[in-house]
Design a protein around this motif. Structure first.
Motif, PDB file in Angstrom:
ATOM      1  N   SER A 135       0.512  -1.326   0.035  1.00 18.65           N
ATOM      2  CA  SER A 135      -0.181   0.325   0.347  1.00 18.65           C
ATOM      3  C   SER A 135       0.883   1.552   0.173  1.00 18.65           C
ATOM      4  N   LEU A 136       0.310   2.298  -0.301  1.00 15.76           N
ATOM      5  CA  LEU A 136       0.943   3.532   0.061  1.00 15.76           C
ATOM      6  C   LEU A 136       0.405   4.743   0.440  1.00 15.76           C
ATOM      7  N   PRO A 137       0.938   5.438   1.179  1.00 14.19           N
ATOM      8  CA  PRO A 137       2.095   5.582   1.217  1.00 14.19           C
ATOM      9  C   PRO A 137       2.591   4.401   1.626  1.00 14.19           C
ATOM     10  N   SER A 138       4.793   4.283   1.940  1.00 12.18           N
ATOM     11  CA  SER A 138       5.077   3.900   2.372  1.00 12.18           C
ATOM     12  C   SER A 138       6.793   3.386   2.457  1.00 12.18           C
ATOM     13  N   GLY A 139       6.750   2.820   3.163  1.00 14.19           N
ATOM     14  CA  GLY A 139       7.970   3.210   3.786  1.00 14.19           C
ATOM     15  C   GLY A 139       8.885   2.345   2.839  1.00 14.19           C
TER      16      GLY A 139
END
Length: 325
Positions: A56-60
């Protein structure tokens, strides 16, 4: 607050942003590590670009680091605050000052191994461990081909092969990188920019070719690798630095001599905490014995993660690269 790298869309290095978030709290079975050093790996660029989609986004980003346990969640009994630890198998989010991850992904870090050393070799060193000690158990006297032998994984592979008494033929681009592979322990080097890899392998092996070929490059070297595998030998395709291998015709394996092919992943081999720790212990033991020297060719500040990605993708790095929070 805790600084971390995030991206809200997949793409080039420019999608990476430094943001501040509340310090994360560990949940059931989790620990919070304060990172002292973070590893940079090619798989990070795949996840950033979209070659490997993220959940999923946002992502690390990032799955490798080393530091000190700062807090433990409910149910954690094997680690406690103050423990020196390292990790190399995720989950994403290591590009950060603090990282929360399941306790099963942690290994204990011996006092003789520094944080930067561990962050530089966890993923790469564990990769070599499963390639050489599990995917195919190499024996003294074996002759193998290893592509990109002057990269982060490759230089560790050269040293590990020398420790095992294995004759590693390493490919690299340019005389300087070939020299680096040879200095690290490669038995022979091939400059793929100037030499015919297949012809050189045939000459070096007196026509027998190699029982095992290790290919972390992917599309650009696939055909060459097949031509370097001895009949009934094994091609280990473990990376996609030049793009993924697609459209494989299984009939080619028959034509080339009843070859075997495997596409392994670290997660499959380091599938339990016990297996992961045992693999790390073997790696750390070789470092402590001096059989493996950790070469950190580049250090970047966490805020300069995009610059680090550009250097890695542009073949502008040697050895391992770490980010410093």
């Amino acid at each position: 607050m805790s600084r971390r790298i995030e991206f809200t869309a997949q793409g080039g290095p420019e999608v990476l942003s430094l943001v501040s978030r509340p310090v994360p709290e560990p949940g059931e079975g989790e620990v919070r590590v304060r990172n002292h050093a973070i590893g940079l790996n090619f798989i990070d660029t795949y996840q950033r670009s979209g070659l490997y989609p993220v959940a999923s986004l946002p992502s690390g980003l990032g799955s490798e680091g080393a530091g000190v346990v700062e807090a433990v969640g409910p149910g954690v009994t094997t680690f406690q605050p103050g423990d020196r630890v390292a990790y190399g198998t995720g989950p994403l989010g290591a590009y950060a000052e603090h990282h929360v991850l399941p306790v099963a992904h942690l290994v204990r870090l011996p006092d003789g191994i520094g944080f930067e050393q561990a962050a530089a070799i966890m993923l790469k060193g564990l990769t070599v461990q499963y390639l050489f000690r599990q995917t195919h158990v190499l024996q003294a006297g074996d002759t193998v081909l290893f592509h990109a032998a002057a990269g982060g994984v490759g230089l560790l592979a050269c040293q590990w092969a020398r420790a095992l008494g294995v004759r590693l033929i390493g490919t690299a681009g340019g005389p300087d990188k070939v020299a680096r592979a040879l200095a690290a322990g490669a038995w022979a080097g091939i400059d793929y920019d100037r030499e015919d890899v297949v012809a050189r392998v045939h000459a070096l092996t007196e026509g027998r070719k190699c029982p095992v070929v290790y290919d972390g490059v992917g599309a650009a070297t696939w055909a060459t690798s097949l031509d370097c595998v001895a009949p009934r030998g094994l091609l280990v395709s473990f990376g996609n630095a030049s793009g993924p291998v697609t459209g494989v015709n299984l009939g080619i394996l028959a034509q080339k001599g009843s070859l075997y092919v495997t596409r392994p992943t670290l997660g499959t081999y380091a599938s339990t905490p016990e297996r992961l720790q045992a693999m790390a212990d073997e790696l750390f033991g070789l470092v402590q014995q001096g059989a493996i020297t950790v070469e950190i060719g580049q250090r970047f500040a966490l805020a300069d993660a995009a610059e680090a990605h550009r250097a890695l993708a542009g073949r502008g790095t040697v050895g391992s690269t770490v980010l410093l929070p």
